[in-house]
Design a protein around this motif. Structure first.
Motif, PDB file in Angstrom:
ATOM      1  N   LEU A  66       0.821  -1.206   0.000  1.00  0.00           N
ATOM      2  CA  LEU A  66       0.000   0.000   0.000  1.00  0.00           C
ATOM      3  C   LEU A  66       0.862   1.267   0.000  1.00  0.00           C
ATOM      4  N   PHE A  67       1.817   1.328   0.901  1.00  0.00           N
ATOM      5  CA  PHE A  67       2.636   2.536   0.990  1.00  0.00           C
ATOM      6  C   PHE A  67       3.644   2.646  -0.147  1.00  0.00           C
ATOM      7  N   THR A  68       4.060   1.542  -0.731  1.00  0.00           N
ATOM      8  CA  THR A  68       4.921   1.618  -1.915  1.00  0.00           C
ATOM      9  C   THR A  68       4.148   2.234  -3.076  1.00  0.00           C
ATOM     10  N   LEU A  69       2.903   1.829  -3.247  1.00  0.00           N
ATOM     11  CA  LEU A  69       2.070   2.426  -4.299  1.00  0.00           C
ATOM     12  C   LEU A  69       1.796   3.900  -4.021  1.00  0.00           C
ATOM     13  N   LEU A  70       1.543   4.229  -2.760  1.00  0.00           N
ATOM     14  CA  LEU A  70       1.342   5.637  -2.416  1.00  0.00           C
ATOM     15  C   LEU A  70       2.620   6.451  -2.637  1.00  0.00           C
ATOM     16  N   GLY A  71       3.766   5.873  -2.341  1.00  0.00           N
ATOM     17  CA  GLY A  71       5.044   6.541  -2.592  1.00  0.00           C
ATOM     18  C   GLY A  71       5.279   6.761  -4.073  1.00  0.00           C
ATOM     19  N   PHE A  72       4.894   5.769  -4.875  1.00  0.00           N
ATOM     20  CA  PHE A  72       5.010   5.921  -6.326  1.00  0.00           C
ATOM     21  C   PHE A  72       4.122   7.063  -6.813  1.00  0.00           C
ATOM     22  N   ALA A  73       2.880   7.100  -6.330  1.00  0.00           N
ATOM     23  CA  ALA A  73       1.957   8.164  -6.725  1.00  0.00           C
ATOM     24  C   ALA A  73       2.492   9.533  -6.287  1.00  0.00           C
ATOM     25  N   ALA A  74       3.039   9.605  -5.079  1.00  0.00           N
ATOM     26  CA  ALA A  74       3.601  10.870  -4.608  1.00  0.00           C
ATOM     27  C   ALA A  74       4.802  11.281  -5.458  1.00  0.00           C
ATOM     28  N   GLY A  75       5.657  10.328  -5.831  1.00  0.00           N
ATOM     29  CA  GLY A  75       6.805  10.628  -6.677  1.00  0.00           C
ATOM     30  C   GLY A  75       6.399  11.139  -8.049  1.00  0.00           C
ATOM     31  N   VAL A  76       5.386  10.529  -8.632  1.00  0.00           N
ATOM     32  CA  VAL A  76       4.883  10.984  -9.931  1.00  0.00           C
ATOM     33  C   VAL A  76       4.290  12.382  -9.803  1.00  0.00           C
ATOM     34  N   ASN A  77       3.572  12.624  -8.711  1.00  0.00           N
ATOM     35  CA  ASN A  77       2.981  13.940  -8.485  1.00  0.00           C
ATOM     36  C   ASN A  77       4.062  15.015  -8.379  1.00  0.00           C
ATOM     37  N   VAL A  78       5.126  14.726  -7.659  1.00  0.00           N
ATOM     38  CA  VAL A  78       6.223  15.688  -7.523  1.00  0.00           C
ATOM     39  C   VAL A  78       6.921  15.890  -8.871  1.00  0.00           C
ATOM     40  N   MET A  79       7.071  14.825  -9.651  1.00  0.00           N
ATOM     41  CA  MET A  79       7.672  14.949 -10.981  1.00  0.00           C
ATOM     42  C   MET A  79       6.837  15.860 -11.872  1.00  0.00           C
ATOM     43  N   ILE A  80       5.528  15.690 -11.841  1.00  0.00           N
ATOM     44  CA  ILE A  80       4.640  16.518 -12.659  1.00  0.00           C
ATOM     45  C   ILE A  80       4.731  17.969 -12.221  1.00  0.00           C
ATOM     46  N   ARG A  81       4.764  18.195 -10.911  1.00  0.00           N
ATOM     47  CA  ARG A  81       4.883  19.560 -10.398  1.00  0.00           C
ATOM     48  C   ARG A  81       6.210  20.187 -10.824  1.00  0.00           C
ATOM     49  N   SER A  82       7.283  19.424 -10.782  1.00  0.00           N
ATOM     50  CA  SER A  82       8.590  19.927 -11.209  1.00  0.00           C
ATOM     51  C   SER A  82       8.586  20.245 -12.707  1.00  0.00           C
ATOM     52  N   ALA A  83       7.995  19.376 -13.500  1.00  0.00           N
ATOM     53  CA  ALA A  83       7.930  19.609 -14.947  1.00  0.00           C
ATOM     54  C   ALA A  83       7.118  20.867 -15.248  1.00  0.00           C
ATOM     55  N   ARG A  84       6.038  21.062 -14.530  1.00  0.00           N
ATOM     56  CA  ARG A  84       5.211  22.255 -14.721  1.00  0.00           C
ATOM     57  C   ARG A  84       6.002  23.516 -14.337  1.00  0.00           C
ATOM     58  N   GLU A  85       6.749  23.429 -13.250  1.00  0.00           N
ATOM     59  CA  GLU A  85       7.576  24.554 -12.798  1.00  0.00           C
ATOM     60  C   GLU A  85       8.628  24.898 -13.842  1.00  0.00           C
ATOM     61  N   ILE A  86       9.271  23.880 -14.400  1.00  0.00           N
ATOM     62  CA  ILE A  86      10.298  24.092 -15.418  1.00  0.00           C
ATOM     63  C   ILE A  86       9.682  24.689 -16.677  1.00  0.00           C
ATOM     64  N   GLN A  87       8.520  24.186 -17.057  1.00  0.00           N
ATOM     65  CA  GLN A  87       7.843  24.695 -18.244  1.00  0.00           C
ATOM     66  C   GLN A  87       7.462  26.162 -18.061  1.00  0.00           C
ATOM     67  N   ASP A  88       6.943  26.511 -16.903  1.00  0.00           N
ATOM     68  CA  ASP A  88       6.579  27.902 -16.641  1.00  0.00           C
ATOM     69  C   ASP A  88       7.809  28.805 -16.684  1.00  0.00           C
ATOM     70  N   GLN A  89       8.916  28.312 -16.152  1.00  0.00           N
ATOM     71  CA  GLN A  89      10.155  29.084 -16.163  1.00  0.00           C
ATOM     72  C   GLN A  89      10.638  29.303 -17.593  1.00  0.00           C
ATOM     73  N   ARG A  90      10.597  28.260 -18.407  1.00  0.00           N
ATOM     74  CA  ARG A  90      11.035  28.387 -19.806  1.00  0.00           C
ATOM     75  C   ARG A  90      10.126  29.335 -20.586  1.00  0.00           C
ATOM     76  N   LEU A  91       8.813  29.256 -20.350  1.00  0.00           N
ATOM     77  CA  LEU A  91       7.887  30.152 -21.036  1.00  0.00           C
ATOM     78  C   LEU A  91       8.132  31.604 -20.641  1.00  0.00           C
ATOM     79  N   ALA A  92       8.422  31.837 -19.361  1.00  0.00           N
ATOM     80  CA  ALA A  92       8.713  33.198 -18.910  1.00  0.00           C
ATOM     81  C   ALA A  92       9.994  33.722 -19.554  1.00  0.00           C
TER      82      ALA A  92
END
Length: 105
Positions: A66-92
């Motif tokens: 259960l917690f391994t799957l939750l950790g995977f979901a949290a890791g993917v969520n952080v990756m998406i947030r980082s990608a969005r942050e990088i994209q916003d920075q590049r667009l700016a």
């Protein structure tokens, strides 16, 4: 002689690749490693928490999975947030560059 030196320097400058490309390549590799580390960290933390709870309660492997799957979901969520942050920075940066080009600076 000075004119010859100037011509040689101009030809060398024309052949050198721009440093920005090399810096950009390093930056892309750095961002990719950052995302991989975020995903692995999420998995590792989830695994550790699940294993600890299972060891304490004697319920192997229920909480581990259960917690391994939750950790995977949290890791993917952080990756998406980082990608969005990088994209916003590049667009700016691109918008700022276009604005400078329009004003002729």
């Amino acid at each position: 002689m000075a004119a010859l030196d100037a011509k040689i320097a101009a030809m060398k400058a024309a052949k050198e690749p721009p440093k920005r490309h090399q810096e950009e390549h390093y930056s892309q590799a750095h961002l990719a490693w950052r995302m991989v580390i975020e995903l692995v960290a999420g998995l590792g933390i989830g695994f550790g928490i699940g294993y600890g709870i299972d060891a304490a309660l004697g319920t192997r492997p229920l909480f581990l999975v259960l917690f391994t799957l939750l950790g995977f979901a949290a890791g993917v969520n952080v990756m998406i947030r980082s990608a969005r942050e990088i994209q916003d920075q590049r667009l700016a940066e691109a918008a700022e560059e276009n604005e400078r080009d329009e004003h002729g600076d």
